[in-house]
Design a protein around this motif. Structure first.
Motif, PDB file in Angstrom:
ATOM      1  N   MET A 120      70.442 -42.303  75.846  1.00  0.00           N
ATOM      2  CA  MET A 120      70.749 -43.721  75.866  1.00  0.00           C
ATOM      3  C   MET A 120      71.939 -44.004  74.959  1.00  0.00           C
ATOM      4  O   MET A 120      72.039 -43.479  73.856  1.00  0.00           O
ATOM      5  CB  MET A 120      69.540 -44.518  75.398  1.00  0.00           C
ATOM      6  N   ALA A 121      72.861 -44.842  75.425  1.00  0.00           N
ATOM      7  CA  ALA A 121      74.063 -45.164  74.663  1.00  0.00           C
ATOM      8  C   ALA A 121      73.714 -45.981  73.429  1.00  0.00           C
ATOM      9  O   ALA A 121      72.831 -46.824  73.441  1.00  0.00           O
ATOM     10  CB  ALA A 121      75.039 -45.935  75.545  1.00  0.00           C
ATOM     11  N   ASP A 122      74.429 -45.698  72.361  1.00  0.00           N
ATOM     12  CA  ASP A 122      74.240 -46.397  71.099  1.00  0.00           C
ATOM     13  C   ASP A 122      75.374 -47.414  70.960  1.00  0.00           C
ATOM     14  O   ASP A 122      76.539 -47.034  70.912  1.00  0.00           O
ATOM     15  CB  ASP A 122      74.276 -45.383  69.958  1.00  0.00           C
ATOM     16  N   THR A 123      75.050 -48.695  70.886  1.00  0.00           N
ATOM     17  CA  THR A 123      76.089 -49.736  70.889  1.00  0.00           C
ATOM     18  C   THR A 123      76.984 -49.693  69.667  1.00  0.00           C
ATOM     19  O   THR A 123      78.080 -50.240  69.702  1.00  0.00           O
ATOM     20  CB  THR A 123      75.453 -51.143  71.009  1.00  0.00           C
ATOM     21  N   LYS A 124      76.573 -49.019  68.602  1.00  0.00           N
ATOM     22  CA  LYS A 124      77.441 -48.972  67.419  1.00  0.00           C
ATOM     23  C   LYS A 124      78.691 -48.125  67.665  1.00  0.00           C
ATOM     24  O   LYS A 124      79.616 -48.142  66.872  1.00  0.00           O
ATOM     25  CB  LYS A 124      76.678 -48.509  66.183  1.00  0.00           C
ATOM     26  N   PHE A 125      78.707 -47.371  68.776  1.00  0.00           N
ATOM     27  CA  PHE A 125      79.871 -46.551  69.090  1.00  0.00           C
ATOM     28  C   PHE A 125      80.756 -47.185  70.163  1.00  0.00           C
ATOM     29  O   PHE A 125      81.671 -46.542  70.659  1.00  0.00           O
ATOM     30  CB  PHE A 125      79.423 -45.157  69.545  1.00  0.00           C
ATOM     31  N   ASN A 126      80.490 -48.430  70.522  1.00  0.00           N
ATOM     32  CA  ASN A 126      81.271 -49.091  71.572  1.00  0.00           C
ATOM     33  C   ASN A 126      82.746 -49.226  71.232  1.00  0.00           C
ATOM     34  O   ASN A 126      83.561 -49.447  72.108  1.00  0.00           O
ATOM     35  CB  ASN A 126      80.700 -50.472  71.892  1.00  0.00           C
ATOM     36  N   ASN A 127      83.082 -49.103  69.942  1.00  0.00           N
ATOM     37  CA  ASN A 127      84.482 -49.261  69.543  1.00  0.00           C
ATOM     38  C   ASN A 127      85.182 -47.916  69.345  1.00  0.00           C
ATOM     39  O   ASN A 127      86.267 -47.857  68.799  1.00  0.00           O
ATOM     40  CB  ASN A 127      84.579 -50.084  68.259  1.00  0.00           C
ATOM     41  N   THR A 128      84.548 -46.827  69.784  1.00  0.00           N
ATOM     42  CA  THR A 128      85.079 -45.484  69.556  1.00  0.00           C
ATOM     43  C   THR A 128      85.410 -44.798  70.881  1.00  0.00           C
ATOM     44  O   THR A 128      84.670 -44.929  71.844  1.00  0.00           O
ATOM     45  CB  THR A 128      84.053 -44.624  68.785  1.00  0.00           C
ATOM     46  N   ALA A 129      86.512 -44.057  70.869  1.00  0.00           N
ATOM     47  CA  ALA A 129      86.879 -43.225  72.029  1.00  0.00           C
ATOM     48  C   ALA A 129      87.140 -41.808  71.568  1.00  0.00           C
ATOM     49  O   ALA A 129      87.695 -41.575  70.485  1.00  0.00           O
ATOM     50  CB  ALA A 129      88.122 -43.781  72.722  1.00  0.00           C
ATOM     51  N   LEU A 130      86.718 -40.853  72.389  1.00  0.00           N
ATOM     52  CA  LEU A 130      87.033 -39.442  72.181  1.00  0.00           C
ATOM     53  C   LEU A 130      88.226 -39.117  73.068  1.00  0.00           C
ATOM     54  O   LEU A 130      88.141 -39.246  74.294  1.00  0.00           O
ATOM     55  CB  LEU A 130      85.841 -38.562  72.564  1.00  0.00           C
ATOM     56  N   LEU A 131      89.332 -38.698  72.463  1.00  0.00           N
ATOM     57  CA  LEU A 131      90.500 -38.271  73.222  1.00  0.00           C
ATOM     58  C   LEU A 131      90.465 -36.753  73.350  1.00  0.00           C
ATOM     59  O   LEU A 131      90.475 -36.036  72.345  1.00  0.00           O
ATOM     60  CB  LEU A 131      91.801 -38.680  72.538  1.00  0.00           C
ATOM     61  N   VAL A 132      90.404 -36.264  74.584  1.00  0.00           N
ATOM     62  CA  VAL A 132      90.404 -34.831  74.865  1.00  0.00           C
ATOM     63  C   VAL A 132      91.796 -34.493  75.377  1.00  0.00           C
ATOM     64  O   VAL A 132      92.173 -34.894  76.484  1.00  0.00           O
ATOM     65  CB  VAL A 132      89.329 -34.464  75.910  1.00  0.00           C
ATOM     66  N   ILE A 133      92.555 -33.764  74.572  1.00  0.00           N
ATOM     67  CA  ILE A 133      93.982 -33.591  74.836  1.00  0.00           C
ATOM     68  C   ILE A 133      94.315 -32.191  75.360  1.00  0.00           C
ATOM     69  O   ILE A 133      94.004 -31.188  74.714  1.00  0.00           O
ATOM     70  CB  ILE A 133      94.798 -33.899  73.558  1.00  0.00           C
ATOM     71  N   ASP A 134      94.913 -32.165  76.539  1.00  0.00           N
ATOM     72  CA  ASP A 134      95.538 -30.968  77.124  1.00  0.00           C
ATOM     73  C   ASP A 134      94.611 -29.764  77.277  1.00  0.00           C
ATOM     74  O   ASP A 134      95.058 -28.620  77.183  1.00  0.00           O
ATOM     75  CB  ASP A 134      96.774 -30.554  76.317  1.00  0.00           C
ATOM     76  N   MET A 135      93.355 -29.992  77.565  1.00  0.00           N
ATOM     77  CA  MET A 135      92.419 -28.876  77.776  1.00  0.00           C
ATOM     78  C   MET A 135      92.524 -28.410  79.236  1.00  0.00           C
ATOM     79  O   MET A 135      91.571 -28.446  79.997  1.00  0.00           O
ATOM     80  CB  MET A 135      91.007 -29.285  77.392  1.00  0.00           C
ATOM     81  N   GLN A 136      93.719 -27.961  79.577  1.00  0.00           N
ATOM     82  CA  GLN A 136      94.057 -27.567  80.939  1.00  0.00           C
ATOM     83  C   GLN A 136      94.309 -26.061  81.010  1.00  0.00           C
ATOM     84  O   GLN A 136      94.678 -25.433  80.010  1.00  0.00           O
ATOM     85  CB  GLN A 136      95.304 -28.333  81.401  1.00  0.00           C
ATOM     86  N   ASN A 137      94.129 -25.501  82.191  1.00  0.00           N
ATOM     87  CA  ASN A 137      94.244 -24.057  82.377  1.00  0.00           C
ATOM     88  C   ASN A 137      95.543 -23.471  81.829  1.00  0.00           C
ATOM     89  O   ASN A 137      95.532 -22.412  81.203  1.00  0.00           O
ATOM     90  CB  ASN A 137      94.096 -23.695  83.850  1.00  0.00           C
ATOM     91  N   ASP A 138      96.663 -24.134  82.049  1.00  0.00           N
ATOM     92  CA  ASP A 138      97.938 -23.585  81.589  1.00  0.00           C
ATOM     93  C   ASP A 138      98.041 -23.506  80.066  1.00  0.00           C
ATOM     94  O   ASP A 138      98.844 -22.726  79.545  1.00  0.00           O
ATOM     95  CB  ASP A 138      99.123 -24.389  82.141  1.00  0.00           C
ATOM     96  N   PHE A 139      97.237 -24.262  79.346  1.00  0.00           N
ATOM     97  CA  PHE A 139      97.248 -24.212  77.886  1.00  0.00           C
ATOM     98  C   PHE A 139      96.144 -23.319  77.320  1.00  0.00           C
ATOM     99  O   PHE A 139      96.222 -22.890  76.171  1.00  0.00           O
ATOM    100  CB  PHE A 139      97.087 -25.615  77.292  1.00  0.00           C
ATOM    101  N   ILE A 140      95.108 -23.052  78.109  1.00  0.00           N
ATOM    102  CA  ILE A 140      93.909 -22.394  77.578  1.00  0.00           C
ATOM    103  C   ILE A 140      93.709 -20.968  78.083  1.00  0.00           C
ATOM    104  O   ILE A 140      93.347 -20.084  77.310  1.00  0.00           O
ATOM    105  CB  ILE A 140      92.654 -23.238  77.911  1.00  0.00           C
ATOM    106  N   LEU A 141      93.894 -20.739  79.359  1.00  0.00           N
ATOM    107  CA  LEU A 141      93.588 -19.418  79.929  1.00  0.00           C
ATOM    108  C   LEU A 141      94.560 -18.341  79.456  1.00  0.00           C
ATOM    109  O   LEU A 141      95.716 -18.628  79.119  1.00  0.00           O
ATOM    110  CB  LEU A 141      93.593 -19.490  81.459  1.00  0.00           C
ATOM    111  N   ASP A 142      94.088 -17.102  79.464  1.00  0.00           N
ATOM    112  CA  ASP A 142      94.919 -15.982  79.014  1.00  0.00           C
ATOM    113  C   ASP A 142      96.231 -15.875  79.782  1.00  0.00           C
ATOM    114  O   ASP A 142      97.247 -15.485  79.227  1.00  0.00           O
ATOM    115  CB  ASP A 142      94.147 -14.661  79.141  1.00  0.00           C
ATOM    116  N   ASP A 143      96.197 -16.222  81.085  1.00  0.00           N
ATOM    117  CA  ASP A 143      97.417 -16.155  81.893  1.00  0.00           C
ATOM    118  C   ASP A 143      98.091 -17.524  82.048  1.00  0.00           C
ATOM    119  O   ASP A 143      98.954 -17.702  82.901  1.00  0.00           O
ATOM    120  CB  ASP A 143      97.126 -15.548  83.264  1.00  0.00           C
ATOM    121  N   GLY A 144      97.698 -18.476  81.203  1.00  0.00           N
ATOM    122  CA  GLY A 144      98.288 -19.811  81.256  1.00  0.00           C
ATOM    123  C   GLY A 144      99.771 -19.786  80.927  1.00  0.00           C
ATOM    124  O   GLY A 144     100.215 -19.042  80.046  1.00  0.00           O
ATOM    125  N   LEU A 145     100.533 -20.593  81.636  1.00  0.00           N
ATOM    126  CA  LEU A 145     101.987 -20.598  81.465  1.00  0.00           C
ATOM    127  C   LEU A 145     102.435 -21.114  80.104  1.00  0.00           C
ATOM    128  O   LEU A 145     103.539 -20.812  79.658  1.00  0.00           O
ATOM    129  CB  LEU A 145     102.633 -21.430  82.581  1.00  0.00           C
TER     130      LEU A 145
END
Length: 196
Positions: free
Chosen positions: A1-26
């Motif tokens: 269940m969502a906790d309303t005290k976190f309504n003013n917070t955002a999690l930014l997930v930045i650039d978690m893409q294959n080209d940045f993460i995988l061993d053969d990523g460009l």
């Protein structure tokens, strides 16, 4: 269940893409693969608490017309450049997925705020606190964090073991700099146990 005290917070997930993460990523970030489990866990924790998850990604023109000048040579004719729109390299790494209620922002530069509508979207949603995970610490993480500082976000937290750079030394030096600007730097465990 969502906790309303976190309504003013955002999690930014930045650039978690294959080209940045995988061993053969460009554009592979050496420390990127090791943080995937913690990024997955951070997203799970955010969703459990009703924290808005914002996926910040790069999706470039296949011809490289919208990338930084210093990277345009990577988009030569006949090749697929890093995070080209629609390419496997632009997809989120396995284990991460955009779900209903999440939000996606496409950026063309290091900062998630530069030439995007992210600040307007967050402010309209009542967001004044940010938690940041992803890659890479000296570029996209750092630039996004310092823009958030300049935009007067009330609270900015970096999850130190859910962010990464090419080396641990580069990562630590950039975390040190961000802490000096008033940014909180917590481990995933510290963040998950915090009473914000």
């Amino acid at each position: 269940m969502a906790d309303t005290k976190f309504n003013n917070t955002a999690l930014l997930v930045i650039d978690m893409q294959n080209d940045f993460i995988l061993d053969d990523g460009l554009m592979r970030v050496d420390g990127g693969k090791a943080i995937v489990p913690n990024v997955i866990k951070a997203v799970e924790i955010a969703r459990q608490h009703g924290i808005l998850v914002v996926w910040v990604v790069r999706e470039h023109d296949p011809q490289g017309r919208d990338v930084e000048l210093f990277r345009r040579h990577l988009y030569s004719t006949g090749t697929v450049g890093p995070t080209s729109k629609g390419s496997p390299g632009a997809e989120l790494v396995d284990g991460l997925e955009i779900k209903e209620g999440d939000y996606k922002v496409v950026k063309m530069r290091f900062s998630a705020f530069f030439a995007t509508h992210l600040n307007s979207f967050l402010r309209t949603a009542g967001i004044d606190s940010l938690v940041i995970v992803g890659v890479q610490t000296p570029n996209c993480i750092r630039q996004t964090v310092f823009d958030a500082v300049e935009l007067d976000y009330k609270s900015i937290t970096i999850i130190v073991d859910a962010t990464a750079a090419a080396t641990p030394e580069i990562h630590a030096a950039n975390i040190f700099d961000m802490k000096n600007a008033g940014v909180a730097a917590l481990s995933l465990q510290e963040w998950s146990e915090a009473d914000w």
